[in-house]
Design a protein around this motif. Structure first.
Motif, PDB file in Angstrom:
ATOM      1  N   ASP A  19       0.856  -1.169   0.000  1.00 29.75           N
ATOM      2  CA  ASP A  19       0.000   0.000   0.000  1.00 29.75           C
ATOM      3  C   ASP A  19       0.897   1.225   0.000  1.00 29.75           C
ATOM      4  OD1 ASP A  19      -2.259   1.429   0.052  1.00 29.75           O
ATOM      5  OD2 ASP A  19      -2.798   0.970   2.119  1.00 29.75           O
ATOM      6  N   VAL A  21       0.998   5.494   0.194  1.00 29.91           N
ATOM      7  CA  VAL A  21       0.256   6.699   0.520  1.00 29.91           C
ATOM      8  C   VAL A  21       1.002   7.892  -0.035  1.00 29.91           C
ATOM      9  CG1 VAL A  21      -0.559   8.148   2.414  1.00 29.91           C
ATOM     10  CG2 VAL A  21      -0.613   5.656   2.643  1.00 29.91           C
ATOM     11  N   ARG A 172      -4.039   6.190   6.680  1.00 30.45           N
ATOM     12  CA  ARG A 172      -3.778   6.921   5.418  1.00 30.45           C
ATOM     13  C   ARG A 172      -3.963   8.417   5.619  1.00 30.45           C
ATOM     14  NH1 ARG A 172      -3.872   3.722   0.453  1.00 30.45           N
ATOM     15  NH2 ARG A 172      -4.013   5.693  -0.624  1.00 30.45           N
ATOM     16  N   SER A 176      -0.928  10.998   5.224  1.00 27.72           N
ATOM     17  CA  SER A 176      -0.902  11.772   3.982  1.00 27.72           C
ATOM     18  C   SER A 176      -1.177  13.251   4.191  1.00 27.72           C
ATOM     19  CB  SER A 176      -1.909  11.195   2.980  1.00 27.72           C
ATOM     20  OG  SER A 176      -3.212  11.288   3.503  1.00 27.72           O
TER      21      SER A 176
END
Ligand SMILES: [Fe+2]
Ligand SMILES: [Fe+2]
Length: 332
Positions: A19, A21, A172, A176
């Motif tokens: 994953d 970000v 996230r 972020s």
């Protein structure tokens, strides 16, 4: 073709199972290298004296009961006391115990990796040298925690779980956001506030000295991270205007709902052939599970009050989740 300058470099390059970000933020240099005489600098000094080595300070040869590796009482299993639990034979209870513990450790491990990345981000983005120093040691602490939980999970469990949908969304957003205080609020206060309570529960309820030792060591580090977040954010939020505070309060509301949903642990049941819907309803309605879940907010709620972010909307969300009473608790 070169990527546009503002495109997160790895955003399009995630390998399967990974994953990524996108996190566009500034790397800030502090020109003044004099270490200030602050509480944060004091936490940094203390952190240096409390380092330990996950590889050599823990007896990884210790034997654990494969039927109940963390040696927890059944009252801590979220289905305990329900009609499903009461109807189960011992073999099924063993499976539930193993999966509940594996799910918990898996989520902790995902959180630890995110915490390491958040700390590294604070090293880069903070404009205060004492915060950078504290965060650098925290990144080292979190690397050690990743090592500890990776070994514990890999050494004693046959399965692991992906991060829950709710926790993934919270991590996230925390990673972020370009504002360092949101990273600190999301990780050090909200996620680590819940983690502290989980670790305290496992240390308190486990009957294994080995498990208690692991969680005591990690807890000492986490209490420092939570304290560092509290100190740095208290000062920052004291000087914030109404509109900016409202944005932080909105983030807390959304995160608290996500954390509550995460703690319902909906992903455990299908892999062991149980109904996600039926177990999810039981976990949400059972008095035992509700009380276990609410108690995990006991560090987070007083902390939010202390940061001056307990506006009417936050208060309403905490009330809806059944955790508002913790607002009267001292921070700590
Ligand atoms: Fe950690
Ligand atoms: Fe931490």
């Amino acid at each position: 073709m070169n990527a546009p300058r503002d495109m997160p470099l790895l955003a399009a390059a995630a390998a399967p199972g990974m994953d990524v970000v996108g996190a566009p933020y500034l790397s800030v240099f502090c020109d003044d290298h004099a270490i200030p005489d602050t509480t944060m600098a004091g936490i940094y000094a203390k952190a240096k004296t409390q380092q330990w080595n996950a590889a050599t300070d823990i007896d990884w040869q210790a034997e654990l009961d494969p039927d109940n590796p963390l040696d927890m009482p059944d009252g801590t299993v979220v289905l305990y006391g329900s009609r499903i639990w009461d109807a189960m034979g011992e073999a099924d209870r063993v499976r539930v115990r193993q999966h509940v513990q594996s799910w918990n450790l898996s989520q902790i491990l995902h959180g630890e990796q995110a915490a390491m990345m958040c700390a590294a981000k604070l090293v880069q983005t903070s404009d205060e040298l004492d915060v950078k120093l504290c965060s650098a040691v925290q990144a080292t602490d979190e690397a050690r925690h990743v090592e500890v939980f990776s070994r514990l999970l890999g050494g004693h469990f046959d399965v692991d779980y992906p991060v829950s949908k709710s926790m993934r969304a919270l991590l996230r957003d925390t990673l972020s956001d370009s504002r360092p205080d949101i990273t600190s609020l999301g990780m050090q206060i909200l996620v680590e506030g819940i983690a502290l309570s989980i670790f305290q529960s496992i240390r308190g309820y486990s009957r294994s000295d080995y498990v208690k030792d692991i969680f005591s060591r990690v807890l000492r580090d986490e209490a420092r991270h939570f304290g560092a977040g509290q100190v740095s954010l208290r000062n920052f939020y004291a000087g914030l205007g109404g509109a900016e505070k409202a944005e932080r309060e909105e983030f807390i509301c959304e995160s608290a709902v996500r954390l509550h949903d995460h703690l319902c642990a909906d992903d455990i049941w299908e892999p062991i052939g149980m109904s996600r819907r039926e177990c999810g309803e039981l976990v949400r309605s059972s008095a035992v599970a509700q009380s276990l879940r609410r108690s995990l907010f006991r560090r987070l709620v007083p902390s939010v009050r202390d940061l001056g972010l307990m506006g009417p909307r936050v208060r309403a969300v905490f009330e809806e989740l059944g955790v508002l009473a913790y607002a009267e608790f001292p921070v700590g």
